[in-house]
Write a protein that holds these residues in place. Structure first.
Motif, short mmCIF file in Angstrom:
data_model
loop_
_atom_site.label_atom_id
_atom_site.label_comp_id
_atom_site.label_asym_id
_atom_site.label_seq_id
_atom_site.Cartn_x
_atom_site.Cartn_y
_atom_site.Cartn_z
N LYS A 1 5.90 -8.73 -5.05
CA LYS A 1 4.64 -8.11 -5.40
C LYS A 1 4.34 -8.29 -6.90
CE LYS A 1 4.71 -4.68 -1.81
NZ LYS A 1 4.40 -3.40 -1.38
N GLU B 1 2.69 -11.83 -6.94
CA GLU B 1 1.51 -11.81 -6.39
C GLU B 1 0.48 -11.30 -7.42
OE1 GLU B 1 -1.33 -10.46 -2.55
OE2 GLU B 1 0.79 -9.98 -2.56
N ASP C 1 -15.16 -6.43 2.48
CA ASP C 1 -14.87 -5.73 3.57
C ASP C 1 -14.71 -6.85 4.91
OD1 ASP C 1 -13.85 -4.49 6.00
OD2 ASP C 1 -14.31 -2.49 5.21
N ARG D 1 -13.06 -6.50 7.89
CA ARG D 1 -12.33 -5.83 9.04
C ARG D 1 -12.53 -6.46 10.40
NH1 ARG D 1 -11.96 0.15 7.88
NH2 ARG D 1 -13.01 -0.41 6.29
N ALA E 1 -5.78 -9.24 0.14
CA ALA E 1 -4.75 -8.81 -0.75
C ALA E 1 -4.86 -7.36 -0.63
CB ALA E 1 -5.00 -9.25 -2.22
N LYS E 2 -3.79 -6.73 -1.06
CA LYS E 2 -3.81 -5.36 -1.16
C LYS E 2 -4.44 -4.70 -2.16
CE LYS E 2 0.69 -4.75 1.38
NZ LYS E 2 0.25 -4.04 2.56
N ASN E 3 -5.11 -3.70 -2.07
CA ASN E 3 -6.13 -2.87 -2.83
C ASN E 3 -5.25 -2.61 -4.26
OD1 ASN E 3 -8.16 -3.42 -1.52
ND2 ASN E 3 -8.26 -1.45 -0.66
N THR E 4 -3.91 -2.20 -3.76
CA THR E 4 -3.06 -1.57 -5.30
C THR E 4 -2.99 -2.98 -5.97
OG1 THR E 4 -2.27 -0.10 -3.83
CG2 THR E 4 -0.83 -0.53 -5.76
N LEU E 5 -2.52 -3.82 -5.46
CA LEU E 5 -2.28 -5.14 -6.24
C LEU E 5 -3.55 -5.73 -6.86
CD1 LEU E 5 0.35 -7.02 -3.60
CD2 LEU E 5 0.79 -5.26 -5.57
N PRO F 1 -9.77 -2.60 3.94
CA PRO F 1 -9.22 -3.90 3.70
C PRO F 1 -10.21 -4.78 3.00
CG PRO F 1 -9.84 -3.18 5.92
CD PRO F 1 -10.33 -2.35 5.18
N THR F 2 -9.43 -5.67 1.92
CA THR F 2 -10.00 -6.49 1.06
C THR F 2 -10.15 -7.88 1.15
OG1 THR F 2 -10.42 -4.43 -0.37
CG2 THR F 2 -10.85 -6.73 -1.51
#
Length: 181
Positions: free
Chosen positions: A11, A14, A32, A34, A58-62, A81-82
């Motif tokens: 992580k 990434e 998005d 989706r 990619a994950k939004n937090t990352l 989802p992004t």
């Protein structure tokens, strides 16, 4: 600190890769994705690659951590989802591919973008960026405009110089064209 785990190495890597991609991109677009099928996403990635872009899920937090690292304001772009799309040198070409995909019925929902440091919001913002000429076209127009200005300036400076021989003849003739005072 109890209860907090160290981030996993993959992580961290990434986030570093995302931050590096964001730092060197001329534009970053957020969608998005989706309801996109795997084959539609693969086709979009291929079209983006031809236009000098690249897409990554990619994950939004990352994404938020990477954006913060490079100083990008992505507030409001990271919900659901992004799919993040990076534009190389020509954000307009990448925006055209994305805009065409949306027009063709791909289930992409534009969340926003940061292009050359400017936040772009709403579908009309995407269309505006897509409507810009390519970097090469814009530079060509600017060069043409500068060339025109320089040509007019040179002509303006050359006009008085063209009168010098006439002035010399008048002076040699004893100033017959000048009024005496």
């Amino acid at each position: 600190m109890p209860g907090r785990e160290r981030p996993r190495e993959e992580k961290v890597r990434e986030v570093e890769e995302l931050a590096a991609a964001m730092a060197t991109a001329s534009g970053i677009f957020f969608f998005d994705y989706r309801r996109m099928t795997v084959s539609s996403l693969a086709e979009l990635r291929s079209s983006l690659s031809e236009a000098g872009g690249a897409a990554k899920v990619a994950k939004n937090t990352l994404l938020a951590l990477a954006a913060a690292r490079v100083g990008l304001d992505v507030q409001g772009f990271l919900e659901g989802p992004t799919l993040v799309v990076r534009a190389g040198e020509d954000p307009a070409s990448v925006a055209r591919v994305l805009s065409e995909a949306v027009r063709a019925g791909q289930p992409l929902v534009f969340k926003g973008a940061v292009v050359e440091g400017v936040r772009i919001l709403g579908p009309e913002g995407l269309r505006t960026v897509a409507g810009l000429g390519s970097r090469k076209e814009v530079l060509g127009r600017v060069a043409g405009a500068v060339r025109g200005v320089l040509a007019r300036a040179a002509a303006s400076l050359a006009a008085p110089l063209a009168q010098v021989p006439l002035l010399v003849r008048v002076v040699e003739a004893g100033g017959s064209g000048a009024s005496g005072g």
